[in-house]
Structure formats: structure tokens, C-alpha cells
Design a protein around this motif. Structure first.
Motif, PDB file in Angstrom:
ATOM      1  N   LEU A 151       0.863  -1.174   0.000  1.00  0.00           N
ATOM      2  CA  LEU A 151       0.000   0.000   0.000  1.00  0.00           C
ATOM      3  C   LEU A 151       0.904   1.229   0.000  1.00  0.00           C
ATOM      4  O   LEU A 151       1.684   1.423   0.925  1.00  0.00           O
ATOM      5  N   MET A 152       0.792   2.059  -1.048  1.00  0.00           N
ATOM      6  CA  MET A 152       1.749   3.142  -1.254  1.00  0.00           C
ATOM      7  C   MET A 152       1.213   4.494  -0.791  1.00  0.00           C
ATOM      8  O   MET A 152       0.005   4.724  -0.741  1.00  0.00           O
ATOM      9  N   GLY A 153       2.150   5.413  -0.486  1.00  0.00           N
ATOM     10  CA  GLY A 153       1.781   6.684   0.120  1.00  0.00           C
ATOM     11  C   GLY A 153       1.532   7.832  -0.834  1.00  0.00           C
ATOM     12  O   GLY A 153       0.953   8.848  -0.447  1.00  0.00           O
ATOM     13  N   GLY A 154       1.966   7.704  -2.096  1.00  0.00           N
ATOM     14  CA  GLY A 154       1.802   8.790  -3.060  1.00  0.00           C
ATOM     15  C   GLY A 154       0.636   8.531  -4.000  1.00  0.00           C
ATOM     16  O   GLY A 154       0.417   7.394  -4.428  1.00  0.00           O
ATOM     17  N   THR A 155      -0.095   9.563  -4.337  1.00  0.00           N
ATOM     18  CA  THR A 155      -1.266   9.380  -5.192  1.00  0.00           C
ATOM     19  C   THR A 155      -0.905   9.039  -6.645  1.00  0.00           C
ATOM     20  O   THR A 155      -1.763   8.591  -7.407  1.00  0.00           O
ATOM     21  N   ILE A 224       4.946  10.104   9.469  1.00  0.00           N
ATOM     22  CA  ILE A 224       4.985  10.485   8.057  1.00  0.00           C
ATOM     23  C   ILE A 224       4.564  11.941   7.875  1.00  0.00           C
ATOM     24  O   ILE A 224       3.669  12.439   8.563  1.00  0.00           O
ATOM     25  N   GLU A 225       5.258  12.610   6.959  1.00  0.00           N
ATOM     26  CA  GLU A 225       4.872  13.958   6.522  1.00  0.00           C
ATOM     27  C   GLU A 225       4.183  13.812   5.177  1.00  0.00           C
ATOM     28  O   GLU A 225       4.626  13.037   4.320  1.00  0.00           O
ATOM     29  N   TYR A 226       3.089  14.562   4.974  1.00  0.00           N
ATOM     30  CA  TYR A 226       2.322  14.399   3.747  1.00  0.00           C
ATOM     31  C   TYR A 226       1.719  15.725   3.300  1.00  0.00           C
ATOM     32  O   TYR A 226       1.646  16.692   4.062  1.00  0.00           O
ATOM     33  N   GLY A 227       1.317  15.735   2.037  1.00  0.00           N
ATOM     34  CA  GLY A 227       0.671  16.913   1.457  1.00  0.00           C
ATOM     35  C   GLY A 227      -0.451  16.484   0.542  1.00  0.00           C
ATOM     36  O   GLY A 227      -0.944  15.350   0.623  1.00  0.00           O
ATOM     37  N   GLU A 228      -0.846  17.350  -0.374  1.00  0.00           N
ATOM     38  CA  GLU A 228      -1.974  17.057  -1.259  1.00  0.00           C
ATOM     39  C   GLU A 228      -1.751  15.808  -2.114  1.00  0.00           C
ATOM     40  O   GLU A 228      -2.697  15.095  -2.443  1.00  0.00           O
ATOM     41  N   LYS A 229      -0.501  15.537  -2.475  1.00  0.00           N
ATOM     42  CA  LYS A 229      -0.192  14.379  -3.314  1.00  0.00           C
ATOM     43  C   LYS A 229       0.251  13.175  -2.501  1.00  0.00           C
ATOM     44  O   LYS A 229       0.769  12.199  -3.047  1.00  0.00           O
ATOM     45  N   GLY A 230       0.043  13.252  -1.181  1.00  0.00           N
ATOM     46  CA  GLY A 230       0.373  12.118  -0.337  1.00  0.00           C
ATOM     47  C   GLY A 230       1.716  12.247   0.347  1.00  0.00           C
ATOM     48  O   GLY A 230       2.118  13.339   0.779  1.00  0.00           O
TER      49      GLY A 230
END
Length: 283
Positions: A151-155, A224-230
Motif C-alpha cells: 500500500l503506497m503513500g503517493g497518489t 509520516i509527513e504528507y501533502g496534497e499528493k500524499g
């Protein structure tokens, strides 16, 4: 079918930071010294382990009761528009599984690739067909190891919760997802971070894949640090908003078995922190 696991193991993504004279055999020993009982062998920059070292690692891990898993190289894209890159990706996963199996590893995890110019449905089908090839080749070679799309973190990355579950449904034999709860949190821009949401994930796995899925879980955790794109980057648990205490509570409640691998920068510190949180929970 790969061997069954009798409990939940806790360990590090690679050789613990505190390991003197860093090597995979020494890493396994250090995991045990720290009171942990799992380690993920990291082949992230290539499968570089001789058969002799693999046999040594297997012997040490078996003797100490350390459960081993493998992470295949990062240079994998089963959805590349270049067929030679798809074939090279398949071969990297196969080689990871082969040497991992020789080392006694129970599970091999990999990143499936990127959507690129393909629709999500097209990308899914291409990844599914590539994993089918991997499963058939390993079966023909007598290599019995769990195959784990992560299961991946980036969109932009193939590997949503729905996709990794559906891959298991569509392929079956020896395929189960690697559930990275930090990636799920990042991919959904801050969701899946409560007791109720963690229960939702485990219920979905059990309802769609059967109880076996919860008895053989391969889990990744980290801050984890994340933004709009994951996903942006991994953090230590206490430096992030990831609700690891409620995740531990949920895993205990559902009597999940398998392995929890810490991918935090501090590796063993968060593996120990999570293990302690899990052990403090009364059932």
C-alpha cells in the motif's frame, strides 16, 4: 502455502542503526539483543546477497527466533510503457524472493509502480498480470513465500488500499497485501488515523480476504509527513501526527498475527516504542 505465524512480531526495516559492524547477520543478532523478533532485509538498491550469506542469515534467525521479511529493490515499475523495464522489474522481484526464501524469509514486499499515462484501471490490470507471472514462476521453482504488493503513500503510485486488496482477490495463491498504515494515512491526506478507521481497515481485510489475512499480516509503520499528493517523507513516530497507540490497540483487539516493521528514521527506537505500546494494552 507459506508457513503460518503464531503471534505478532516486531522489527526493523533493515539493519538496526545501533548495529556494530553492519551486516545482515549482525543485524539479525542486534534485533534479538534489542528484544525485537523481526527484521526486513532491505534489497532497495539491488539484490546483493550471496547464497552463503543467505544460509548464514537463515541459521542465525532460526536460532534466535527472528522472523525475516524482504523488501525488493525500489527500481520496480510493473506498469512501465517500456516492456523491457517491466521484465526487469519482474526479475528483481523474483530474485528478491529467491534469495529471501534461501535466507528463510516469510514474505517479500515490493512497490508495484506508477500510473503514468495509463488510467487506473489499465495500470491495475498490467500490474495484476505481471504479478501473476511472478507467482507462477515461483511456484514452478518451489519457492513458497508470500508475495506482497505494498500500500503506497503517493497518489501517483499504484497501490491504494482497494488495489492491494483486489490484487489478492484476483490472483489468490501466495499473494497478500503489505499494509503500510503510514502510507494509507498520507495517501488519504490525513485520514485513517483513528481507532474506528483502523478497525475499518481490518474489517475490510477480513471480510474480503478471510481471517487468513489477519493471521498473516505484513505491516509497515512510521511517522509520516504528507501533502496534497500524499507522502513527502518518513518521520519518527513522536515527531508526527500518526496515532500509533490506537493502531496498536486495534491490532491487539483483532489478535492480528504476522509482522510489524518500523520504517521510521530511528528504526529500532520506534519498533521498540510500538512493541511496548502493544504490550501495555490489556485485553
Amino acid at each position: 502455502m507459506p508457513r503460518t505465524i503464531s503471534k505478532l512480531h516486531f522489527g526493523t526495516a533493515g539493519i538496526p542503526n545501533s548495529t556494530p559492524r553492519k551486516s545482515t547477520p549482525n543485524g539479525v543478532r542486534r534485533v534479538w539483543e534489542l528484544g525485537l523478533d523481526a527484521m526486513e532485509i532491505e534489497f532497495v538498491r539491488g539484490v546483493r546477497m550471496s547464497s552463503e550469506i543467505a544460509e548464514e542469515v537463515r541459521s542465525i534467525a532460526n536460532g534466535l527466533g527472528v522472523l525475516l521479511t524482504v523488501h525488493a529493490p525500489y527500481y520496480i515499475n510493473l506498469n512501465s510503457s517500456d516492456n523491457s523495464k517491466v521484465e526487469a522489474s519482474i526479475n528483481r522481484i523474483l530474485e528478491s524472493a529467491r534469495i529471501g526464501f534461501r535466507a528463510g524469509a516469510w514474505s517479500v514486499v515490493f512497490h508495484s509502480g506508477y500510473y503514468g499515462s495509463f488510467t487506473s484501471d489499465e495500470a491495475y490490470r498490467r500490474v495484476r498480470d505481471a504479478i501473476k507471472v511472478i507467482v507462477l514462476r515461483l511456484r514452478d521453482e518451489g519457492i513458497d513465500i508470500w508475495i506482497r504488493p505494498e500500500l503506497m503513500g503517493g497518489t501517483s503510485e499504484i497501490g491504494s488500499l482497494e488495489e492491494v486488496i483486489k490484487l489478492t482477490e484476483d490472483i489468490g495463491d501466495n499473494v497478500l497485501p503489505c499494509i503500510d498504515f503510514a502510507h494509507l494515512h498520507a495517501r488519504t491526506n490525513g485520514k485513517y488515523n483513528t481507532y474506528e478507521e483502523f478497525r475499518e481497515v481490518l474489517n475490510m481485510l477480513e471480510n474480503r480476504l478471510g481471517k487468513e489475512a489477519l493471521q498473516n499480516m505484513h505491516i509497515h509503520i512510521s511517522g509520516i509527513e504528507y501533502g496534497e499528493k500524499g507522502e513527502i517523507k518518513h518521520l519518527n513516530l513522536k515527531e508526527s501526527d500518526f496515532n500509533y497507540q490506537d493502531l496498536a490497540k486495534t491490532l491487539k483487539e483483532y489478535n492480528v498475527k504476522g509482522v510489524v516493521i518500523s520504517e521510521s528514521p530511528n528504526l529500532e527506537e520506534d519498533a521498540i516504542l510500538f512493541k511496548q505500546a502493544y504490550e501495555k494494552i490489556k485485553t
